[in-house]
Design an enzyme around this catalytic site. Sequence first.
Site: not given
Ligand SMILES: [Zn+2]
Length: 281
Positions: A98, A133, A135, A222
């Site tokens: 991120h 991931d 995200h 995740d």
């Molecule tokens: Zn994540």
Amino acid sequence: MHTPEYLDFLRTIARDWAKLPNTSPEVVPNVHPARYPATYPKALAGRAGWHQVDLACPIGPHTWEAAVAASESAASAVDLVLNGEAEAYALCRPPGHHAYADMAGGFCFLNNTAIAAQRLRQKHQRVAVLDVDVHHGNGTQGIFYARPDVYTVSIHADPVAYYPYVWGYAHERGEGPGLGTNLNIPLAIGTGDDGYVQAMDVARKAIESFAPGALVIALGLDPSEHDPLKGLAVTTPGFRRIGQAIARMGLPTVFVQEGGYLSDILGANLTSVLAGFEEAR
Ligand SMILES: [Zn+2]
């Protein structure tokens, strides 16, 4: 990879922040300057807001050292692969995907995945990043958005209802010379193994047509059905299939650990990805 002013900020802010009167133990800004024509601020609170996109990246006295150590772990994994290993795994904490060139966010400070991809460029003309991931790998996308030499692919829970909300949509395809070298595959919340493996197939074909010399896997664990954030629902055998799909690309591969919140199944899922990779190699 990261801007000089951002690296200077990460290195010094915790120390300088602690000297302010009545301050919090960790650096958490109360402003987040919008990036319309604006001036880089001098005030610590302003700099913190400029470089910290959300409230999930507090900076403490040892953040810089930890982030540097994580990035060095990724760099070591790359060096093993550059020296002939078929694959290597880097256990990076804090994670990195991120983090933008000049902005921390989502528990990420230095983008270990992007650092790995850039280091692989020493030997390979083209490098691909596949982010699994749950995200969206927004920082990695941002860093390479205008570059034609690094192809960034991310499979993730649809940002329409999931962090990071404002990035990760299918229409984000790169810009300028990098137009067409970013691929986002958002999946409906709750997607399980079959839907995930179908997305892996799309990602694999896209990466194969880019013909990179090496691959970085931003390995978030995740997407697990047992992850407390409940974005996707991949099972432990599903992680094995993800590993198999990665191996089918037949590329020198650096695995960089990204997300994965605490659950009893975390270790089993990591073993499962890597076992799937080994058996399909
Ligand atoms: Zn994540």
